[in-house]
Design an enzyme around this catalytic site. Structure first.
Site, PDB file in Angstrom:
ATOM      1  N   GLY A   9      62.823  62.579   2.716  1.00 57.88           N
ATOM      2  CA  GLY A   9      61.691  62.002   3.160  1.00 57.88           C
ATOM      3  C   GLY A   9      61.777  61.767   3.923  1.00 57.88           C
ATOM      4  CB  SER A  10      60.316  58.209   6.492  1.00 55.92           C
ATOM      5  OG  SER A  10      59.124  58.578   5.575  1.00 55.92           O
ATOM      6  N   GLY A  12      65.909  59.844   4.591  1.00 59.35           N
ATOM      7  CA  GLY A  12      67.315  60.991   3.725  1.00 59.35           C
ATOM      8  C   GLY A  12      66.650  62.261   5.679  1.00 59.35           C
ATOM      9  CE  LYS A 177      67.132  46.157   4.183  1.00 55.91           C
ATOM     10  NZ  LYS A 177      66.798  47.480   3.830  1.00 55.91           N
ATOM     11  CG  ASN A 185      59.559  44.735   2.361  1.00 54.27           C
ATOM     12  OD1 ASN A 185      59.580  43.992   3.252  1.00 54.27           O
ATOM     13  ND2 ASN A 185      59.745  45.796   2.261  1.00 54.27           N
ATOM     14  CG  ASN A 195      57.550  42.651   9.928  1.00 52.83           C
ATOM     15  OD1 ASN A 195      57.360  42.615   9.091  1.00 52.83           O
ATOM     16  ND2 ASN A 195      59.442  43.656   9.813  1.00 52.83           N
ATOM     17  CD  GLU A 259      60.874  51.466  -1.959  1.00 53.42           C
ATOM     18  OE1 GLU A 259      60.576  51.005  -1.140  1.00 53.42           O
ATOM     19  OE2 GLU A 259      61.438  52.778  -2.414  1.00 53.42           O
TER      20      GLU A 259
HETATM   21  N1  LIG Z   1      61.265  54.349   6.063  1.00 53.20           N
HETATM   22  C1  LIG Z   1      62.803  54.080   6.394  1.00 53.20           C
HETATM   23  O1  LIG Z   1      62.486  53.571   7.856  1.00 53.20           O
HETATM   24  C2  LIG Z   1      63.322  52.858   5.554  1.00 53.20           C
HETATM   25  C3  LIG Z   1      63.343  53.500   4.151  1.00 53.20           C
HETATM   26  N2  LIG Z   1      64.223  52.349   3.384  1.00 53.20           N
HETATM   27  C4  LIG Z   1      63.928  52.666   1.773  1.00 53.20           C
HETATM   28  O2  LIG Z   1      64.529  53.935   1.630  1.00 53.20           O
HETATM   29  C5  LIG Z   1      64.064  54.705   0.786  1.00 53.20           C
HETATM   30  C6  LIG Z   1      63.061  56.189   0.900  1.00 53.20           C
HETATM   31  O3  LIG Z   1      61.984  55.178   1.424  1.00 53.20           O
HETATM   32  P1  LIG Z   1      61.958  56.551   2.477  1.00 53.20           P
HETATM   33  O4  LIG Z   1      61.937  57.670   3.070  1.00 53.20           O
HETATM   34  O5  LIG Z   1      60.356  55.528   3.377  1.00 53.20           O
HETATM   35  O6  LIG Z   1      60.676  57.429   1.870  1.00 53.20           O
HETATM   36  P2  LIG Z   1      59.589  58.288   1.532  1.00 53.20           P
HETATM   37  O7  LIG Z   1      59.011  58.647   0.609  1.00 53.20           O
HETATM   38  O8  LIG Z   1      59.190  58.890   3.044  1.00 53.20           O
HETATM   39  O9  LIG Z   1      61.296  59.681   0.879  1.00 53.20           O
HETATM   40  C7  LIG Z   1      61.247  60.304   0.257  1.00 53.20           C
HETATM   41  C8  LIG Z   1      61.229  61.961  -0.567  1.00 53.20           C
HETATM   42  O10 LIG Z   1      61.432  62.223  -1.864  1.00 53.20           O
HETATM   43  C9  LIG Z   1      60.883  62.988  -2.319  1.00 53.20           C
HETATM   44  N3  LIG Z   1      61.219  62.805  -3.649  1.00 53.20           N
HETATM   45  C10 LIG Z   1      61.125  62.008  -4.848  1.00 53.20           C
HETATM   46  N4  LIG Z   1      61.886  63.011  -5.723  1.00 53.20           N
HETATM   47  C11 LIG Z   1      61.973  64.205  -5.655  1.00 53.20           C
HETATM   48  C12 LIG Z   1      62.295  64.861  -6.189  1.00 53.20           C
HETATM   49  N5  LIG Z   1      62.692  65.063  -7.598  1.00 53.20           N
HETATM   50  N6  LIG Z   1      63.287  65.894  -5.221  1.00 53.20           N
HETATM   51  C13 LIG Z   1      62.768  66.645  -4.349  1.00 53.20           C
HETATM   52  N7  LIG Z   1      62.467  65.652  -3.398  1.00 53.20           N
HETATM   53  C14 LIG Z   1      61.863  64.498  -3.810  1.00 53.20           C
HETATM   54  C15 LIG Z   1      59.362  62.708  -2.157  1.00 53.20           C
HETATM   55  O11 LIG Z   1      58.251  62.990  -2.524  1.00 53.20           O
HETATM   56  P3  LIG Z   1      57.180  63.096  -2.865  1.00 53.20           P
HETATM   57  O12 LIG Z   1      56.658  61.611  -1.964  1.00 53.20           O
HETATM   58  O13 LIG Z   1      55.949  63.499  -2.808  1.00 53.20           O
HETATM   59  O14 LIG Z   1      57.235  61.698  -4.526  1.00 53.20           O
HETATM   60  C16 LIG Z   1      59.784  61.849  -0.236  1.00 53.20           C
HETATM   61  O15 LIG Z   1      59.350  62.843  -0.263  1.00 53.20           O
HETATM   62  C17 LIG Z   1      63.103  53.102  -0.212  1.00 53.20           C
HETATM   63  O16 LIG Z   1      64.340  52.534  -1.122  1.00 53.20           O
HETATM   64  C18 LIG Z   1      62.920  52.608   1.266  1.00 53.20           C
HETATM   65  O17 LIG Z   1      62.339  51.328   1.208  1.00 53.20           O
HETATM   66  C19 LIG Z   1      64.872  51.552   3.722  1.00 53.20           C
HETATM   67  C20 LIG Z   1      65.180  51.245   4.869  1.00 53.20           C
HETATM   68  C21 LIG Z   1      64.509  52.017   6.220  1.00 53.20           C
HETATM   69  C1  LIG Z   2      63.895  44.418   7.353  1.00 50.36           C
HETATM   70  C2  LIG Z   2      62.355  45.086   6.569  1.00 50.36           C
HETATM   71  C3  LIG Z   2      61.169  43.629   6.447  1.00 50.36           C
HETATM   72  C4  LIG Z   2      61.919  45.889   8.149  1.00 50.36           C
HETATM   73  O1  LIG Z   2      60.915  46.027   8.826  1.00 50.36           O
HETATM   74  C5  LIG Z   2      62.463  46.309   6.055  1.00 50.36           C
HETATM   75  O2  LIG Z   2      63.710  46.993   4.802  1.00 50.36           O
HETATM   76  C6  LIG Z   2      61.208  47.213   5.467  1.00 50.36           C
HETATM   77  O3  LIG Z   2      59.923  47.018   5.592  1.00 50.36           O
HETATM   78  O4  LIG Z   2      61.222  47.316   4.143  1.00 50.36           O
END
Ligand SMILES: NC(=O)C1=CN([C@@H]2O[C@H](COP(=O)(O)OP(=O)(O)OC[C@H]3O[C@@H](n4cnc5c(N)ncnc54)[C@H](OP(=O)(O)O)[C@@H]3O)[C@@H](O)[C@H]2O)C=CC1
Ligand SMILES: CC(C)(CO)C(=O)C(=O)O
Length: 298
Positions: A9-10, A12, A177, A185, A195, A259
């Site tokens: 997603g974002s 990854g 963290k 959050n 924030n 979450e």
């Molecule tokens: N985005 C950011 O800037 C940051 C994110 N994080 C952390 O990283 C993690 C991911 O966040 P984020 O990327 O924003 O979330 P997203 O929802 O954008 O990304 C997760 C992706 O995984 C997909 N997915 C879930 N299960 C499967 C599966 N079995 N097969 C294929 N795809 C799958 C979801 O699809 P669907 O939604 O359709 O299920 C979604 O597209 C979280 O824990 C977040 O807190 C940490 C720091 C920064």
């Molecule tokens: C550190 C912080 C709070 C930055 O926004 C974050 O990890 C989040 O938004 O999930």
């Protein structure tokens, strides 16, 4: 290095896309996104800029990798672990928020590295991800100490120009963290503010209390995290990410599941093991769950 990104997603897609400039990367994500990436490649825009062509698929089946990055939302971690059991991966690294590595470790018989990411990422369209802020990846052995595997993965990240620190004190960093996420959050999500607004508002006291409770629970778990360090971490991150809308606020504004269970809920669950009350985290978790189970989710 062969890298499988499970949950493209974002975050990854951003991290996998940056790694794809020098490594053999396969993104596992949803159909519209991975189909576009397969057809026309991936555009990385914003604070980072690149066009890369990682492999992209909707299924992890049959894929092998030296390391699998887990970047699904925390509530999809168990499903991710079950899917990865069918893959030939030699190690796993979680970059998720929340205490998710234990779920992965209990399900998989390969080494699980702990990781945190402060890069900002937003999937703006299929095949296009925006880096909304350059941060850092910190990774290391789940239980702390040095790790040749962590050094290898850290080098792979640095070779792709990802700001990376390999740390020997991941237990403390994970709990710090968690304290930051438990405080910032939930409070920003419930008050609908970015924030930085916490810096000059009584709500910062709520964030400090949630962080202090988290630090106390960390100490029950044998992790040295002083209340002062947790409180200072809140103030530092509020300052450093002042313009950010936290990930939980973004989820609430999008009507998406949060979450909270892996963040404030994890603090409550762990505190319960020690018969220790954490009223601020309990209240924040209850209010967010009420929103989720009420009219919140679309
Ligand atoms: N985005 C950011 O800037 C940051 C994110 N994080 C952390 O990283 C993690 C991911 O966040 P984020 O990327 O924003 O979330 P997203 O929802 O954008 O990304 C997760 C992706 O995984 C997909 N997915 C879930 N299960 C499967 C599966 N079995 N097969 C294929 N795809 C799958 C979801 O699809 P669907 O939604 O359709 O299920 C979604 O597209 C979280 O824990 C977040 O807190 C940490 C720091 C920064
Ligand atoms: C550190 C912080 C709070 C930055 O926004 C974050 O990890 C989040 O938004 O999930």
């Amino acid at each position: 290095m062969r890298i499988l990104v499970f949950g493209a997603g974002s975050l990854g897609t951003l991290v996998g896309g940056l790694l794809a400039s020098v490594h053999d990367v396969t993104l596992v994500g949803r159909d519209r996104h991975v189909s576009r990436v397969s057809k026309t490649g991936l555009d990385i825009v914003g604070a980072e800029s690149a066009h890369v062509s990682p492999a992209a698929t909707t299924t992890e089946t049959g894929h092998g990798a030296d390391v699998a990055l887990v970047t699904v939302k925390s509530f999809d971690t168990r499903a991710a672990a079950e899917a990865l059991e069918a893959c030939d991966v030699d190690a796993v690294l979680s970059l998720q928020n929340g205490m998710t590595e234990e779920v992965l470790e209990s399900s998989l018989d390969v080494p699980v590295l702990a990781g945190t990411a402060t890069y900002g990422a937003r999937l703006v369209a299929p095949g296009r991800v925006e880096c909304t802020g350059i941060g850092r990846v910190v990774l290391g052995a789940l239980d702390g100490g040095t790790s040749p595997l962590a050094e290898r993965v850290g080098k792979a990240f640095r070779d792709a120009d990802i700001r990376t620190l390999v740390a020997a004190d991941m237990p403390r960093r994970r709990w710090e963290k968690l304290a930051v996420n438990a405080g910032i959050n939930a409070v920003t999500a419930l008050s609908r503010v970015e924030n930085g607004r916490l810096a000059s508002h009584e709500a910062r006291e709520v964030a400090h209390r949630a962080a202090r409770e988290t630090a106390r629970v960390a100490r029950f778990e044998g992790v040295r995290l002083p209340n002062r360090v947790a409180r200072e971490a809140i103030d530092r991150v509020v300052d450093q990410t002042a313009a950010n809308r936290s990930s939980m606020l973004q989820d609430v504004e999008a009507g998406k599941r949060t979450e909270v269970d892996a963040i404030n809920g994890a603090v409550v669950d762990t505190a319960t093991k020690y018969d220790y009350e954490v009223p601020t985290n309990r209240t924040l978790a209850a209010l967010l769950r009420a929103w989720e189970r009420g009219e919140g989710l679309r």
